[in-house]
Design a protein around this motif. Structure first.
Motif, PDB file in Angstrom:
ATOM      1  N   MET A 190       1.204  -0.833  -0.107  1.00 55.34           N
ATOM      2  CA  MET A 190      -0.463   0.133   0.614  1.00 55.34           C
ATOM      3  C   MET A 190       0.525   1.621  -0.026  1.00 55.34           C
ATOM      4  SD  MET A 190      -2.765  -0.987   2.854  1.00 55.34           S
ATOM      5  CE  MET A 190      -3.679   0.482   2.079  1.00 55.34           C
ATOM      6  N   ALA A 213       1.297   1.621  -3.489  1.00 53.91           N
ATOM      7  CA  ALA A 213       0.240   2.680  -4.055  1.00 53.91           C
ATOM      8  C   ALA A 213       0.191   3.692  -3.598  1.00 53.91           C
ATOM      9  CB  ALA A 213      -0.835   1.641  -3.912  1.00 53.91           C
ATOM     10  N   ILE A 265      -0.980   6.395  -6.712  1.00 50.39           N
ATOM     11  CA  ILE A 265      -2.156   5.838  -7.724  1.00 50.39           C
ATOM     12  C   ILE A 265      -3.113   7.256  -6.373  1.00 50.39           C
ATOM     13  CG2 ILE A 265      -4.213   4.421  -8.280  1.00 50.39           C
ATOM     14  CD1 ILE A 265      -1.784   2.605  -7.938  1.00 50.39           C
ATOM     15  N   LYS A 292      -6.037   1.953  -2.745  1.00 54.94           N
ATOM     16  CA  LYS A 292      -4.506   1.172  -2.110  1.00 54.94           C
ATOM     17  C   LYS A 292      -4.698   0.168  -1.419  1.00 54.94           C
ATOM     18  CE  LYS A 292      -3.551   5.346   0.160  1.00 54.94           C
ATOM     19  NZ  LYS A 292      -2.824   6.484   0.785  1.00 54.94           N
ATOM     20  N   HIS A 297      -5.903  -2.027  -4.564  1.00 52.34           N
ATOM     21  CA  HIS A 297      -4.490  -2.368  -5.459  1.00 52.34           C
ATOM     22  C   HIS A 297      -3.679  -3.177  -5.119  1.00 52.34           C
ATOM     23  CE1 HIS A 297      -2.820  -0.393  -9.813  1.00 52.34           C
ATOM     24  NE2 HIS A 297      -1.436  -0.660  -8.488  1.00 52.34           N
ATOM     25  N   ALA A 298      -2.920  -3.703  -3.629  1.00 50.78           N
ATOM     26  CA  ALA A 298      -2.457  -3.840  -2.869  1.00 50.78           C
ATOM     27  C   ALA A 298      -2.808  -5.634  -2.939  1.00 50.78           C
ATOM     28  CB  ALA A 298      -1.927  -3.434  -1.509  1.00 50.78           C
ATOM     29  N   CYS A 326       6.274  -4.613  -4.959  1.00 52.70           N
ATOM     30  CA  CYS A 326       6.118  -3.011  -4.935  1.00 52.70           C
ATOM     31  C   CYS A 326       6.409  -2.186  -5.671  1.00 52.70           C
ATOM     32  CB  CYS A 326       7.141  -2.648  -3.582  1.00 52.70           C
ATOM     33  SG  CYS A 326       6.367  -3.275  -1.790  1.00 52.70           S
ATOM     34  N   THR A 380       4.357  -2.495  -8.679  1.00 52.90           N
ATOM     35  CA  THR A 380       2.860  -1.457  -8.644  1.00 52.90           C
ATOM     36  C   THR A 380       3.423  -0.427  -9.017  1.00 52.90           C
ATOM     37  OG1 THR A 380       3.111  -3.341  -6.789  1.00 52.90           O
ATOM     38  CG2 THR A 380       1.531  -0.963  -6.449  1.00 52.90           C
TER      39      THR A 380
END
Length: 920
Positions: free
Chosen positions: A758, A761, A764, A783, A786-787, A819, A822
């Motif tokens: 996260m 992310a 984002i 987040k 996404h994670a 990570c 991402t």
């Protein structure tokens, strides 16, 4: 002789010289301790005062010159005991905890010195060295103590120089301080040498204090504590905490400067000048590459939502606090109000130090500024609400102003700077007429036309503000903003590599911490009938740090628990000097023995006690319910788990056609006399996998540091996607797609795997501070989704809630790569990704690298010692030696290049054969 009102007469300069000798000895001790243990011993001056107290006690029954060496030995033994009992036990804790412990030790030792002999605090009654002449220089009387200092200091310095340079123990101290691991390998016991260094420093401090005390008037614990320490620190910091001669010479200059300033201004102004000198000196010291001044990882921060039991406990605590207003006297209500004020300032310490990891010793200075501004505005406008808002804003603004130059500092340096700020605030700034001046008369607060004239009513108002500060701290600490601060605390470089804007987030933390401290000052300020500098002493900044640590830096409730013990108990039950010593010793034990403070102890003990009382035992887990261990399935050796095509990172569009993706021209960097990188020049085109090889010390990692923006270059240019990024910050490069990994793959060990992803992310759905305070979860939801998708794609979803610090090396590598991917990297810099992996895992890693390029379109530049791995995955190799690119081209051509064989593989054909053939 006078210049601009400052006395430059010979007699005043002479006094400055004598004073500077004392500060020089203090600085030498501080440097010795720092070189051996890597943190500032804030109890250094107190150890010297204790030695002076021992001499005062012994000199009544034995000859002075016999008591003199005994006192020095006792002080040296005390310093050695501190290193063995306290410092060594805290070695595997964050370094700031060790410094905080020595802050408490300073207060405790000074109280002990007062119990041993009150004469150690009074120059008029303190024993003076007999048998030495006394004379006058102009109007300045030079007593036997100053004569002794003038005669004995050169002898002490010569003996110290001989000891450190000519004796086996002195050489051992220097070796262990410079390279402890190498010293241990060569038979030098580094821990014993550190203890010996502390003992020598303690003896020097006692020597200085014994000869200085007779020249002073009546001293206080504060003047013998932080103020004296600041004088020694100034010279030590100018010497970069490394050079004993420079530290001594600079301290003599500090002593002379102090006397010149005192001829026109007060001691508070001296603190201001010394604070500025320390800050300028620290900022002028050139920063190296990555900064790693964390001795050990921080304990894991509890970031779960409060359980029903916890919420019920908070409600009961709040109800109890309100109920007290109706049963206590006004005097007790005033004490409870003070506890609320200190708790709010301690909450600011929890945010700035416990969560952000920045040791600030100036929080009570912000409280004083906030209180002064709040009272002034309330008087001018007649509006208490406006005064409260202005006080919080003043605290926030002052914290940011202090924080801006401190952005390049952390740990020891930031602690020293904020200590100087605390002293300058109490000694000079708050004394300005537009703040507190000689004191302010505080009218009864008026809230919505209601005059708060009763202490119990004002206590309820203080309780309301405490609840507000508690809620803000808990919200930020448990939300996305707190996660970013934890990331920067645990591993700032990794956070910046994942696009976290470190300067912005730190300044935001300073601002919120300053506002909380200002709110605490408001509570204290409006609760007084007469507000003066005595309400905000510099020592209180140390007290609130102790409050936060004793209560638990990882727990919001720890601020209240620590305030009740350290502030409330002495106010409710006057302890006297012995009781104060016992209380200080007690909280020192908490710091040393309980890593999570009393709050953590209570949080763990209460559930256990509840289960025991109710007879409920934890139900045993069945075999099927046991969580899998990292050894059960290792993502590195299980490539079937990788589904890179389903990563949230979309494949990159085709690259531009304007030239190479990365173009490095003439990059140079030296550290002292060592040329780490010399005129490195090469290019990387879109879609390539390029390997960098070379022996240890070839400059490969330094080159990566420069490419990623963590280290500045001495010359040369870095172009990325056609743009000159040489001056870009690491986070700016990461946001543009130039992303790097690190050798250790440490990431953020106190956070879970999901929380680590996260953080990656963040670019984002960035955290908005104001929205995070009010509980807006939209960015957190984005987040988290996404994670979770990234973890599923990398086969890590089953480890999502496990702390990264518990994972194996190989698994951490995959978490780090998750990570990095991402971030949608266009150019990925991998620094020795196979380090610590088995041969089978290394082969699987090669497959993963190839898939990242094929499925995501990522270009990869990789440093690696595993030549078979590189030969299999790389399109080209770049070989470096002694900071210079010595060959580049196809893998087979570079592997067999004569210069590469000579520098990297050896001089014979067997060395080439040992490197292995490229795997098919």
């Amino acid at each position: 002789m006078s210049v601009a009102g400052f006395d430059l007469g010979f007699d005043r300069l002479t006094v400055g010289l004598f004073t500077g000798l004392t500060y020089g000895l203090l600085a030498i001790g501080l440097v010795l301790v720092f070189r051996s243990s890597r943190f500032v011993n804030f109890a250094h001056g107190a150890v010297g005062v204790f030695g002076a107290a021992v001499l005062a006690r012994f000199a009544t029954g034995m000859p002075y010159w016999l008591a003199f060496p005994i006192a020095i030995v006792v002080a040296g033994g005390l310093a050695a005991l501190i290193e063995i009992v306290v410092v060594r036990r805290l070695y595997r804790r964050p370094r700031v905890i060790g410094m905080i412990a020595t802050l408490g030790l300073s207060q405790f030792i000074l109280v002990l010195a007062l119990l041993v002999s009150r004469d150690s605090f009074s120059g008029t009654t303190y024993p003076k060295p007999p048998g030495l002449p006394a004379f006058s220089i102009g109007t300045t009387a030079v007593g036997s103590s100053l004569t002794a200092m003038l005669l004995l200091t050169p002898v002490l310095l010569a003996a110290l120089a001989f000891f450190l340079r000519r004796t086996r123990y002195g050489i051992g101290i220097r070796a262990a301080a410079d390279h402890p691991d190498a010293a241990t390998v060569n038979g030098v016991p580094a821990p014993r040498m550190a203890t010996l260094a502390w003992a020598v420093a303690g003896g020097i401090a006692a020597f200085s204090a014994i000869l200085l005390t007779p020249t002073q008037g009546v001293q206080s614990i504060e003047s013998l504590g932080p103020q004296l320490l600041l004088r020694g620190l100034a010279g030590a910091v100018i010497a970069r905490m490394t050079s004993l001669p420079i530290a001594f010479g600079a301290s003599i200059g500090v002593g002379v400067l102090e006397q010149i300033l005192l001829s026109r201004e007060g001691s508070g102004f001296v603190d201001v000048v010394l604070g500025l000198a320390i800050l300028v000196s620290l900022l002028r010291q050139r920063q190296g590459g990555r900064r790693d001044d964390q001795a050990a990882p921080w304990p894991r921060q509890e970031r779960r939502a409060p359980s029903a039991a916890a919420r019920a406990g908070l409600a009961l605590l709040a109800a109890s606090g309100v109920g007290l207003a109706y049963v206590v006297s006004n005097a007790t209500a005033s004490i409870l109000t003070t506890i609320c004020g200190f708790t709010l300032v301690a909450l600011s310490v929890i945010l700035v130090t416990g969560i952000a990891g920045e040791l600030s010793l100036g929080q009570f200075g912000f409280a004083g500024i906030g209180a002064a501004v709040a009272v002034q505005v309330a008087v001018l406008t007649g509006n208490m609400f406006l005064g409260t808002v202005a006080g919080c804003a003043a605290g926030a603004l002052s914290a940011v102003l202090v924080g801006i130059p401190a952005l390049r500092l952390r740990g020891v340096a930031l602690g020293v700077t904020t200590l100087a700020f605390a002293l300058a605030t109490s000694g000079w700034l708050l004394r300005r007429p537009w703040l507190l001046g000689d004191g302010l008369d505080v009218a009864y607060p008026v809230w919505h036309d209601y005059t708060v004239s009763v202490a119990t009513d004002y206590y309820l108002f203080a309780l309301l503000l405490l609840g507000l500060g508690w809620w803000v701290t808990a919200r930020l600490g448990g939300g996305g903003f707190g996660r970013l601060l934890l990331a920067l605390r645990d591993n700032e470089e990794a956070g910046r590599a994942l696009t976290v804007k470190a300067p912005l987030r730190k300044l935001q933390a300073y601002a919120v911490g300053g506002a909380l401290a200002g709110l605490g000052g408001v509570v204290i300020g409006f609760g007084q009938s007469q507000l003066s500098i005595n309400n905000f002493p510099a020592a209180a900044s140390i007290d609130v740090v102790a409050i936060a640590v004793v209560g638990g830096l990882a727990r919001t409730g720890g601020a209240l628990l620590g305030s009740v013990l350290i502030v409330g108990v002495p106010l409710l039950y006057p302890l006297g000097i012995p009781g104060q010593a016992v209380l200080t010793f007690g909280w020192l034990l908490v710091v040393v023995l309980l890593p999570d403070g009393l709050g953590g102890f209570v949080a763990g003990a209460v559930p256990r006690l509840w289960r025991r009382l109710t007879g409920r035992l934890r139900a045993p887990q069945t075999a099927g319910s046991q969580p899998a261990s990292p050894a059960a399935v290792d993502p590195v050796s299980a490539p079937r788990l990788w589904n890179i095509a389903h990563l949230p990172a979309e494949p990159l569009p085709p690259g531009e056609t304007f030239g190479p993706l990365l173009e490095v021209t003439g990059i140079r960097r030296s550290f002292g006399g060592v040329r780490a990188v010399q005129d490195a020049t090469f290019t990387v085109t879109e879609g390539e996998i390029v390997g960098i090889i070379g022996p240890n010390g070839a400059g490969k990692t330094t080159l990566f540091e420069i490419l990623a923006g963590f280290t500045g270059s001495d010359g040369g240019v870095v172009h990325y996607r056609g743009r000159n990024v040489t001056s870009w910050t690491p986070e700016a490069r990461a946001r543009s797609g130039l992303v790097r990994s690190f050798q250790d793959a440490r990431l953020f060990p106190a956070m879970t795997v999901r929380e680590n992803v996260m953080v990656a992310a963040e670019n984002i759905a960035p955290v908005r501070l104001a929205l995070d305070v009010i509980g807006d979860e939209r960015s957190e939801t984005v987040k988290a989704e996404h994670a979770n998708a990234a973890l599923r794609a990398m086969g890590l979803d089953w480890l999502a809630d496990r702390p990264v610090g518990e994972l194996s090396t190989g698994t951490r590598r995959v978490v780090e790569l998750c990570c990095l991917l991402t971030l949608r990297p266009r150019l990925l810099l991998l620094d020795e990704p196979s380090s610590g992996l088995t041969q089978a895992d290394g082969k699987a890693l090669g497959d993963l690298i190839l898939r990242v390029r094929a499925e995501l379109g990522t270009t990869i530049l990789v440093i690696e010692h595993d030549l078979p791995l590189l030969s299999r995955v790389a399109d080209r190799l770049i070989a470096m030696d002694a900071g210079t690119v010595i060959a580049q081209g196809p893998p087979d051509e570079v592997r067999n290049h004569p210069a590469v064989v000579l520098s990297y593989l050896g001089t014979d054909e067997a060395a080439v054969a040992r490197s292995g053939e490229p795997a098919g």
